[in-house]
Structure formats: structure tokens, C-alpha cells
Design an enzyme around this catalytic site. Structure first.
Site, PDB file in Angstrom:
ATOM      1  N   GLU A  64      29.824  56.289  48.589  1.00 35.40           N
ATOM      2  CA  GLU A  64      30.429  55.932  47.214  1.00 35.40           C
ATOM      3  C   GLU A  64      31.752  56.633  47.208  1.00 35.40           C
ATOM      4  OE1 GLU A  64      30.257  53.587  45.412  1.00 35.40           O
ATOM      5  OE2 GLU A  64      28.644  52.748  46.131  1.00 35.40           O
ATOM      6  N   TYR A 104      31.896  55.606  37.460  1.00 33.64           N
ATOM      7  CA  TYR A 104      31.563  54.501  38.414  1.00 33.64           C
ATOM      8  C   TYR A 104      30.708  55.121  39.410  1.00 33.64           C
ATOM      9  CZ  TYR A 104      32.110  52.203  42.681  1.00 33.64           C
ATOM     10  OH  TYR A 104      31.608  51.759  44.020  1.00 33.64           O
ATOM     11  N   ASP A 128      34.024  48.479  38.996  1.00 34.52           N
ATOM     12  CA  ASP A 128      34.974  48.771  39.727  1.00 34.52           C
ATOM     13  C   ASP A 128      36.214  47.783  39.727  1.00 34.52           C
ATOM     14  OD1 ASP A 128      33.908  46.660  41.434  1.00 34.52           O
ATOM     15  OD2 ASP A 128      34.057  48.004  42.942  1.00 34.52           O
ATOM     16  N   CYS A 185      35.531  36.304  45.254  1.00 36.74           N
ATOM     17  CA  CYS A 185      36.344  36.358  43.902  1.00 36.74           C
ATOM     18  C   CYS A 185      37.516  37.136  44.369  1.00 36.74           C
ATOM     19  CB  CYS A 185      35.681  36.468  42.529  1.00 36.74           C
ATOM     20  SG  CYS A 185      36.420  36.164  41.063  1.00 36.74           S
ATOM     21  N   CYS A 209      36.607  29.637  45.115  1.00 40.23           N
ATOM     22  CA  CYS A 209      35.671  29.103  44.145  1.00 40.23           C
ATOM     23  C   CYS A 209      34.617  28.274  44.479  1.00 40.23           C
ATOM     24  CB  CYS A 209      36.615  28.313  43.096  1.00 40.23           C
ATOM     25  SG  CYS A 209      37.797  29.812  42.180  1.00 40.23           S
ATOM     26  N   CYS A 250      31.662  29.818  45.009  1.00 42.06           N
ATOM     27  CA  CYS A 250      30.967  31.038  44.449  1.00 42.06           C
ATOM     28  C   CYS A 250      29.702  30.577  43.562  1.00 42.06           C
ATOM     29  CB  CYS A 250      32.115  31.287  43.242  1.00 42.06           C
ATOM     30  SG  CYS A 250      31.936  32.641  42.188  1.00 42.06           S
ATOM     31  N   CYS A 284      31.843  29.997  34.850  1.00 41.02           N
ATOM     32  CA  CYS A 284      33.063  30.816  34.914  1.00 41.02           C
ATOM     33  C   CYS A 284      34.058  30.345  34.116  1.00 41.02           C
ATOM     34  CB  CYS A 284      33.643  30.783  36.289  1.00 41.02           C
ATOM     35  SG  CYS A 284      35.195  31.455  36.461  1.00 41.02           S
TER      36      CYS A 284
END
Lengths: 259, 506
Positions: free
Chosen positions: B96, B180, B198, B252, B259, B262, B268
Site C-alpha cells: 500500500e 486510506y 482513493d 471506470c 461503460c 461495467c 450508475c
């Protein structure tokens, strides 16, 4: 005094077309036996070796060994000024810092002179070991050029696999894969044939970018010869009829010769 | 990629924590011990939250998509297979921190090298700062690695090798771990059901929920975290969070989102809003009249403006039809990058070694080795030459005669996230290394060969500088350095000199 006269001047034009995109500058080593050039491209992945025999020229004189460093794009610009049927003569004095190109039209009615500055190039000269290659393939040069061009649409590298039955070219990329197989032919016409001389099967991967540079030599010869052995550079050789040959050495890519 | 990462180093600034009354009860944050400020309330309509039903759909669609499409990455493998929670936490923590501001593709090789060198937190605690700095060399944001090391020492010494077991503990104990990273480690390695936000998640949420408020605004940030905590799957929190981030990174995307593939398309808001624009102009309208009329009744287009006066809706006048889904997220204006010019002097002694000095322990690029820098503060470029000449003599003790022989090599630009830095590179050959000194702010100085330089902890910018120097020398027919200059072939491509050796010319 150095002087080399070539009635079929288009040959020299073709030689230059075959190397000028790969090499920015190079030294021509002139000796009694003929003219040689050896140089690597700027990223040192490939090596070009040109050999023009003294006997191949219509007049050849070289009193003292001479190294002429030239900017090949400048030389190419000058040779572009020659017509295809012109007679080309290269001339230089011993220890001169310029070279003169003279172009004569076939009927001798037009004569042009171009003088070019020479460069002092400090280039590495590599020793190429005598190698017994695991396979040597002779095939029509136009066919090889076509294959390289076509496959480079698919990926950055071409995998060449050679077996007793034939030679296979393979490329893969975003749009898909491409596979071309050429079988060994029994054609009588030697120049059109695919001839494989094989000790053991070989599979190697090479960068398309360089292969596409090599195929610029296609106009020099109807036939091309590919020599390969595992883990050594590929040799792509074009013979220049009665004059000599041009060889390209290309280091393989590692870790990509699967499939 | 992770817009809030910069501030993460110093823990999240309190200003972020201005939760709006609607979305977050203030008490949720009391455990964090952060100052609470009464927020200016903004009105958030129901469109920007999920219903219970929607949350269930989102979880199942997203996890199904993730199972089918996720990238296999070394830290994911460790998180999924390692039985020891502390080892899992260690691996995820390293990954991370590396992933902050750095692309996945770059991180993978660094991560693997790192884990083979320091497989456990105890190993890392025993390493020296110099060693870890060197292993980090090239990743940038060097304060990250310093805090990693600090944290490892703390975990081993203070916590007896055991990582804290939840988000708040991680944030509290580990330096450099903020909201985070803490959430990511807690959910991925420890299975705690907390959400992660994030840059990628911000974008996904902003589009899915049609959030038209500046994503860096405190109320938006708080709302995003509340949403993330709400939707996270209790059974598979780690996978869920990674799925959200991966969706943002691969589907995305900021530009040209995919799309059509997705999994969250049906939920959405941005898609529906741009979709109805497309539907209106579609050629289908002219040919499939009879069918469409039937469809129209079944497809329910939600109210785009959910509640009158909702602050989170994107206003009609701000909606750009040509952008479609990419209208979201809405970004505040960026602060302009600062431009800076500094002279960099390569001092080379007669045997070819170069002087490098080690930067101070704190601040930008802390403790990294660099070529001597000379600040160019004057406005006019004409004075720069003079400054360089004067300063090398004054600060580095170079003889004036040597200083005058300097050659200008090139301008090298390097972009730090907030500074556009131009280095004017000069080279000076000094006759003798004796007498050469360096200002006290540096930790030390050393004459290094090219190989030593490359193996010590240096920044990418300095490597660029060296490259420029070598390219220049290559031009002035130094045949040795030519090989290492300009267009180096890739690792996979061998070079011809590996096969043939140089011979002397006759």
C-alpha cells in the site's frame, strides 16, 4: 590515391539505401582488396557489414589503405543526385579530408562532381567468429520483406522457427496473432526457391524494427539467406551480384521464443 | 491516482474531517481523537446515497466481476494465502505504501525484490536506513520509505512484532499510515469491514451516485468515506475494496471509460444521465419505434435532480453533453506547478570519479545522494553563469581556474508532483580532489565512480542528469560512454556486443 569506378552506379545507390536508416555514420575501409564497412546501430542491437570486392568495380585503385568516415545521410543526399543509369566514381587523395563523387551519364554528356567532407570516426570494430549455423535458409528476398512488413503489424517481435519441413514466422499482439509457414520447395528456379539446410531445429525471436531496416536491402538481390543458431545473432545476407555482399547481424530477444 | 496521498504522510489534516450532518454522525470519529469542528451543513439528496437493495446488487455484481477479472498481484496472493495475520499485514502495508502515487506495473518488481530481501517486519527493522533507501531508489516520494522503516522498528520494539488489529490502531501506531492506508491494510490483510477511498474509488462513487460537488471539498470527502464504509461487503471486505479500486483503474477510467463492460452500469447515475441524452439522438429512434415505446415504459430514468436545493447534484448548466459520464467527478481547480531552475555541477577528478553529496535527513529527497546543487535565485538568466562560477568556488572549494573551465552540458527537466524542476547541468574537471569541500547542510560527500553512483541511493532526477552527461560525452566521441547513452535497448533485447568482441583495427 583512391579511385573506384562503377558502371552500374545504381548498385551503390542501393547499398546506401540499405544501410542509411540503420546507421547515422560509418567508416568505409578502403584497401587493395576492396571496400569494407562495419558498424553497429546506435542502440548496439544490430551490426551491418558491407563488403565490396575490388574485382567488382570497373576500375579500382587503392595505393594506400584509407579509412573514410562519412555521415551516411549526407552521402545518401549526394547519391540521390545521381541518375539510376549513371556511372559513379569515388575518388580521394591519400590523407585527404574530403571524398569526391563523380556521376557521368551513359552518353558522357553530363558529368557532375560532388565533394563531401570526411569525418574522423572512432568506431569499434568487432570480430565476428566463424560459426557453423544450425540452419541456413535461402528464400526470395521479396518474400522475406513481405513477411517482415506484414508481421510487424501484429507485434514488436517476430518469432522465427525453422524445422526440416519449413520455416515458420510468428507474431502476436493486441489485434491477434499471425503465422506464416513456408515449406521447402523443390522448384528448379533457384532464385524463387525456399531452401533449408538444417543441422537442428531452431526457434528465435527478433525485433521487427531491425528486420524492417534490413529488408531495405531487398533491391540488391533476388535472394536472401537467413542463418540461425540457438542464442547467437541472426545473419541476414544479401549478395550483390559480382560485387560483394551485405550482412546484417541481429541479436535475438531473450525470454520470448516460446510457442 | 491517489489525490489525497500527499497529505497522508502527515496524517489527514483535520480540515478533511468536516462531516456533514446528513451523512456522518460526528461520534464516528471520536475514536480517532481528531478535533471536531461543527460543519457547515450541506443538503445531500437521496440520489447520492444507496438504498439497501442497491447496496446488495452492487456487492454481488462487483464481487462477481472482480472474481472474473482481477489482476493477479504478488501482495494479493500473500493476502489470500498467508495464514499469519501479521505477515499478511506486513506485506499489504508495504504494497500500500509503495502504491501511493505509483503505478501498479512499477510497484510489482520493487515489491518482489523488497519481500525477498526483508520477508518479515523483523528483517526490515534490522535493515539500515541507507539500505532501505537504496531498495526504494527510483520509486520517488522518499519520505514514504523512511516512515516504513520507522514503523517497522516501532512494530518490533514497541508492539513486539504484532501489528495493530484494526484501522484506528494502524493509523495511530504506524507513521505514514493515514485513513486510506489504514483502511486498506485493515480490510485486505485483517478482514475488517471498513471502506477505502482513493482516487479510483472517488471517481467510481462520484459517477455511480452522480456526485457533482468538487471531490476535494471536505463534505464530499466525508460523504465518500461514509458511502465506502456503508457499501463494503462484510464477508469479503478486502476483495470488495480492491474491486472498487480496480474497477476505477481499469474500467471506470478518467478518460474513455468502458461503460459497456461495467458491472455497476445498472446503478450508475452518470450512465443514466448521459444515456438518456444518447437515447434521444440514437438512430434507433427512427427505426424501432414500436419496440422502443414498450421499452420506455419499463426503463425508469431516475430524477436527475433529486431534491430541490441538493448541493451534491451537478447543475444543468454545468453538465457538458459531449463529456457524458466523464462529467463526474468534478474537480476543483488545480494549483499551478511551481517552476524552479537549479544548477547542477558534476565535479569530476582526473580518474573519472564524481563528487556526490548526501542531502539532509529531512525534507524533499531526504538522505539521497546528489550532484552538488547551486540555487539560481536571480531573475535574469544572464547572471546565472556568474553565480555558478562564484558559488562552486565559495561553497565547494573549487579552484577558480578550474571553475572557469566549466562546460554547459544540457538542461534536464524533471517533474516532481508540485515542482517543475529544470536542472542546468555543468561539468567541471578538477585537477585535484584535495581542497574540495561541501556546505554543512549536507550529511557528507563522497567521490564515486559511475558504478558506485548507480548502486547508491539516488533520485531518478540525478540519474537523468548523469544520462545527459553521458549522452553529451558520447557525442564528443568518447566511445566508452557511448554504449550507456541514449537509446538503450530493453532488457529482453540483447546487444550485438554480447556476442562479438572488439578487435584492434589493423
Amino acid at each position: 590515391m583512391f579511385e573506384a569506378r562503377l558502371v552500374k552506379g545504381s548498385l551503390l545507390k542501393n547499398v546506401l539505401d540499405a544501410i542509411k536508416d540503420l546507421l547515422k555514420q560509418a567508416s568505409w575501409d578502403c584497401a587493395d582488396s576492396g571496400i569494407q564497412l562495419q558498424a553497429m546501430d546506435s542502440s548496439h542491437v544490430s551490426l551491418v557489414s558491407v563488403n565490396l570486392k575490388a574485382e567488382g568495380f570497373d576500375k579500382y585503385r587503392c595505393d594506400r589503405n584509407l579509412i573514410m568516415g562519412m555521415d551516411l545521410s549526407s552521402m545518401s543526399k549526394i547519391l540521390k543526385c545521381a541518375a539510376n543509369d549513371d556511372i559513379i566514381t569515388m575518388k580521394a587523395q591519400d590523407n585527404a579530408d574530403t571524398v569526391t563523387f563523380m556521376f557521368e551519364s551513359p552518353n558522357q554528356e553530363k558529368v557532375s562532381d560532388y565533394e563531401m567532407k570526411l569525418m574522423n570516426l572512432d568506431q569499434e570494430h568487432l570480430g565476428i567468429p566463424e560459426t557453423q549455423y544450425a540452419c541456413v535458409v535461402k528464400m526470395p528476398s521479396a518474400e522475406f520483406a513481405r513477411i517482415c512488413r506484414d508481421l510487424s503489424n501484429f507485434g514488436e517481435s517476430i518469432c522465427i522457427a525453422c524445422t526440416k519441413e519449413g520455416i515458420k514466422f510468428y507474431a502476436a499482439g493486441d489485434i491477434g496473432t499471425a503465422n506464416i509457414k513456408l515449406a521447402q520447395t523443390t522448384s528448379v528456379d533457384k532464385e524463387d526457391a525456399v531452401i533449408i539446410d538444417l543441422q537442428e531445429p531452431v526457434t528465435l525471436t527478433f525485433s521487427c524494427h531491425y528486420l524492417n531496416m534490413f529488408i531495405k536491402a531487398t533491391p540488391l538481390s533476388q535472394q536472401v539467406s537467413l542463418s540461425m543458431s540457438p542464442d547467437v545473432p541472426l545473419v541476414v545476407e544479401y549478395t550483390i551480384h559480382d560485387l560483394g555482399h551485405i550482412q546484417y547481424f541481429l541479436a535475438p530477444k531473450i525470454g520470448e521464443n516460446d510457442s | 491516482m491517489y489525490p489525497s496521498a500527499l497529505s497522508r504522510g502527515s496524517r489527514f489534516p483535520p480540515s478533511i474531517w468536516l462531516p456533514s450532518a446528513q451523512c456522518l454522525p460526528v461520534s464516528e470519529f471520536s475514536a480517532m481523537g481528531k478535533p471536531k469542528v461543527k460543519p457547515a451543513t450541506s443538503l445531500i439528496g437521496p440520489l447520492h446515497n444507496f438504498t439497501g437493495e442497491e447496496v446488495a446488487t452492487l456487492r454481488s455484481h462487483l464481487l462477481a466481476w472482480y472474481d472474473a477479472n482481477h489482476r493477479v498481484l504478488p501482495w494479493r496472493t500473500i493476502a489470500a494465502t498467508e495464514p499469519n495475520p501479521h505477515r499478511r499485514a506486513y506485506a499489504v502495508w508495504i504494497s500500500e505504501i509503495m502504491l501511493q502515487q505509483t503505478q501498479v506495473s512499477t510497484v510489482v518488481s520493487y515489491f518482489e525484490k523488497w519481500m525477498s530481501r526483508w520477508p518479515t517486519v523483523e528483517d526490515l527493522a534490522q535493515a539500515t536506513l541507507e539500505e532501505v533507501n537504496q531498495a526504494w531508489s527510483g520509486l520517488g516520494y522518499y519520505s514514504r520509505v523512511r516512515r516504513l522503516h520507522e514503523g517497522a522498528v516501532k512494530v518490533v520494539e514497541k508492539l513486539k512484532g504484532k501489528f495493530p488489529s484494526d484501522r484506528d490502531g494502524l493509523v495511530e501506531e504506524l507513521p505514514g499510515v493515514g485513513q486510506y492506508s489504514g483502511s486498506a491494510i485493515a480490510s485486505i490483510a485483517l478482514g475488517q469491514a471498513v471502506g477505502v477511498v482513493d482516487g479510483n474509488v472517488n471517481r467510481v462513487l462520484a459517477r455511480v451516485r452522480g456526485i457533482g460537488m468538487d471531490i476535494s471539498a471536505p463534505t464530499t470527502v466525508a460523504h465518500m468515506w461514509a458511502l465506502a464504509d456503508e457499501i463494503v461487503d462484510a464477508e469479503r471486505p478486502g476483495d470488495f475494496n480492491q474491486a472498487m479500486m480496480e474497477l476505477g483503474a481499469t474500467v471506470c477510467t478518467p478518460k474513455a471509460p468502458k461503460c459497456s463492460s461495467c458491472p455497476l452500469r445498472s446503478l450508475c447515475v452518470a450512465q443514466q444521465r448521459s444515456g438518456c441524452v444518447q437515447q434521444r439522438s440514437s438512430i434507433k429512434n427512427h427505426f424501432q419505434q414500436h419496440k422502443e415505446s414498450a421499452e420506455e415504459e419499463t426503463s425508469t430514468i431516475p430524477d436527475i435532480e433529486c431534491v430541490a436545493g441538493c448541493d451534491f447534484c451537478l447543475q444543468k448548466e454545468d453538465w457538458d453533453e459531449s463529456l457524458g459520464v466523464q462529467n463526474y467527478p468534478v474537480k476543483g481547480r488545480k494549483t499551478k506547478q511551481r517552476e524552479e531552475t537549479t544548477a547542477v555541477v558534476i565535479l569530476e577528478c582526473e580518474d573519472g570519479r564524481m563528487l556526490l553529496v548526501q542531502r539532509p535527513k529531512g525534507g524533499l529527497l531526504a538522505s539521497l545522494w546528489e550532484f552538488p546543487h547551486i540555487a539560481l535565485t536571480e531573475e535574469s538568466e544572464e547572471h546565472w553563469e556568474k553565480t555558478v562560477g562564484g558559488q562552486v568556488t565559495e561553497l565547494f572549494g573549487v579552484l577558480e581556474s578550474d571553475a572557469a573551465s566549466r562546460t554547459f552540458i544540457a538542461d534536464v527537466t524533471h517533474i516532481f508532483s508540485h515542482i517543475r524542476q529544470t536542472y542546468r547541468v555543468y561539468k567541471i574537471r578538477v585537477a585535484s580532489e584535495r581542497g574540495v569541500c561541501w556546505p554543512e547542510r549536507y550529511q557528507g560527500g563522497q567521490w564515486m565512480t559511475r558504478e558506485q553512483f548507480l548502486s547508491s541511493a539516488t533520485s531518478t532526477a540525478m540519474k537523468k542528469v548523469l544520462k545527459a552527461v553521458e549522452a553529451q560525452e558520447g557525442k564528443s566521441k568518447d566511445k566508452k560512454s557511448k554504449k550507456s547513452s541514449a537509446d538503450q535497448p530493453s532488457k529482453k533485447q540483447k546487444t550485438i556486443s554480447q556476442f562479438f568482441s572488439t578487435v584492434a583495427k589493423k
